[in-house]
Design an enzyme around this catalytic site. Sequence first.
Site, short mmCIF file in Angstrom:
data_model
loop_
_atom_site.label_atom_id
_atom_site.label_comp_id
_atom_site.label_asym_id
_atom_site.label_seq_id
_atom_site.Cartn_x
_atom_site.Cartn_y
_atom_site.Cartn_z
CG ASP A 65 -2.16 -0.29 0.84
OD1 ASP A 65 -2.44 -1.20 -0.04
OD2 ASP A 65 -3.16 -0.80 2.55
CD GLU A 90 -6.34 3.60 3.88
OE1 GLU A 90 -5.77 3.40 2.06
OE2 GLU A 90 -6.54 2.23 4.69
CG ASP A 165 -7.39 3.10 -1.38
OD1 ASP A 165 -6.47 3.03 -0.40
OD2 ASP A 165 -8.56 3.27 -0.62
CB ILE A 167 -4.51 -1.31 -2.81
CG1 ILE A 167 -3.53 -1.39 -3.22
CG2 ILE A 167 -5.19 -2.70 -3.04
CD1 ILE A 167 -1.98 -2.84 -2.52
CG ASP A 168 -11.57 0.67 -1.91
OD1 ASP A 168 -11.41 0.87 -0.04
OD2 ASP A 168 -12.14 0.45 -2.42
CB THR A 170 -6.44 -4.39 1.73
OG1 THR A 170 -6.39 -2.72 2.12
CG2 THR A 170 -4.87 -4.39 1.95
CG ASP A 314 -12.92 4.28 1.42
OD1 ASP A 314 -11.53 3.74 1.05
OD2 ASP A 314 -12.47 4.56 2.28
C1 2IP Z 1 -12.33 -0.12 2.16
C2 2IP Z 1 -12.45 -1.13 1.92
C3 2IP Z 1 -13.66 -2.21 2.61
C4 2IP Z 1 -14.88 -1.44 2.85
C5 2IP Z 1 -14.66 -0.33 3.27
C6 2IP Z 1 -13.25 0.48 2.68
O1 2IP Z 1 -11.00 0.48 2.28
O2 2IP Z 1 -13.37 -0.55 0.19
O3 2IP Z 1 -13.68 -3.47 1.54
O4 2IP Z 1 -16.19 -1.58 3.90
O5 2IP Z 1 -15.54 0.51 3.94
O6 2IP Z 1 -12.49 1.88 3.76
P1 2IP Z 1 -16.62 -2.61 2.61
O7 2IP Z 1 -16.50 -4.03 1.49
O8 2IP Z 1 -17.92 -3.54 3.47
O9 2IP Z 1 -18.22 -1.87 1.74
P2 2IP Z 1 -9.65 -0.95 2.22
O10 2IP Z 1 -9.62 -1.78 1.95
O11 2IP Z 1 -8.31 0.69 1.65
O12 2IP Z 1 -9.49 -0.34 4.05
CA CA Z 2 -9.65 2.56 1.70
#
Ligand code: 2IP
Ligand code: CA
Length: 401
Positions: A65, A90, A165, A167-168, A170, A314
């Site tokens: 990341d 992040e 972000d 890698i969203d 993760t 995000d």
């Molecule tokens: C996370 C990721 C999660 C999401 C959460 C984000 O970011 O996108 O998947 O939860 O809200 O903060 P959900 O999948 O329940 O929507 P990261 O992976 O960068 O921590």
């Molecule tokens: Ca994210």
Amino acid sequence: MCSNTSIHTITMNSFVHALVCAAEKSASIARTIRQEEELFTLLVEEKKDEEKNKRFVQDFKTLADVLIQETVSYDVGKQFPEIAPHIKGEESNQFTNTLGETVVVEVKPTVEETTELLAKVLDGNMGAARLLATAVHQNVEVEMDDNLRTLKSDTAIGNLGIWIDPIDSTAEYISGKGNNAAESGIYPSGLQCVTVLIGAFDRSSGLPVLGVVNQPFNQLDSESGKWTGRQFWGVCHGGVRATSITGNDNISLRAADQRKVIVISTSESDKLKAALEANWNLVFAAGAGYKQLCVAIGLADAYILSKGSTFKWDSCAPHAVLRAFGGGIVSYQKVMTTELQGFVEGKKPIHGLELLYHVPDKVHSTGVNQWCNDGGIIAFKDVAILKDLISALKPETITAL
Ligand code: 2IP
Ligand code: CA
């Protein structure tokens, strides 16, 4: 590039192009880490606390990341030095080991120097360090699409800031597979839910002006086992709205009943799920960035999240893409409670309720928490769906959630 004495302006398409190239390089690094055996082993390694690398507390997942975030900062900052101090993300780029030594992860001018630095974080693993450094220093040039080539607009670069972000989703990146079935074209989980998000916002108004959403793992070639990605951009700046997203072909992927689709997290409250189910097709998906992308490309009509579990990084990029269509992202709590009446009665323009990116939502918090989208979110491409949602989800139901 042109300039005058006080305000330095650049062409919007050169800026979008720089972010598109940076996002594609990020996606390429993300794919390399999943596809190079030596790196993948490090990524999925589960270490018990006592076995954890004695020298460095943080693990390889965080390094992936941080490194992608630093690569974007380095590439974009080099091209546009004025924005460099205003690129945020992040991750913090400081790794501290158990002996109290700190290594600042950053991109160095040469592959050799970057390799040397990464080897320190990777406890001397030169092979992995070199693979990563090579990916970071590769030259990625994405061709401008027609909409970008013809985008005629300038922007004062010094007024902008950037949220990244790297890698969203993760969790899906680390352990997701690519063989899940999609429902109405939307993947519930897996590598398809991973996105790289780079968004630029106006530092005075806080509104998002430009976003790039890259999906590094869009399609798997079953023969070679290799993934290809795709990416989208959108601009809403001054009077200019432009995007790479054309047409609405995805509408054909929807269920035959053609009911409107709301995409939500599996962890959403049961009460809200039940309230939505009565009127809409509910589809579940991982990844905040992916869910917003589904709205932008027409696979879903809205994404609702009732909790403060997303952050500015995000939503900034997808928010700008949605604004390019006249849509946006508003605070769920605000729209559903205090501000609701004004909007329904037409006294309040909905765009006055949009999320902003220049000041923290939670002023009294510190660290990353201050940047959370505290009141949840509703992402929409068309204001009509927002009005339908508000009318159907009565405030008395919502406040009790
Ligand atoms: C996370 C990721 C999660 C999401 C959460 C984000 O970011 O996108 O998947 O939860 O809200 O903060 P959900 O999948 O329940 O929507 P990261 O992976 O960068 O921590
Ligand atoms: Ca994210």
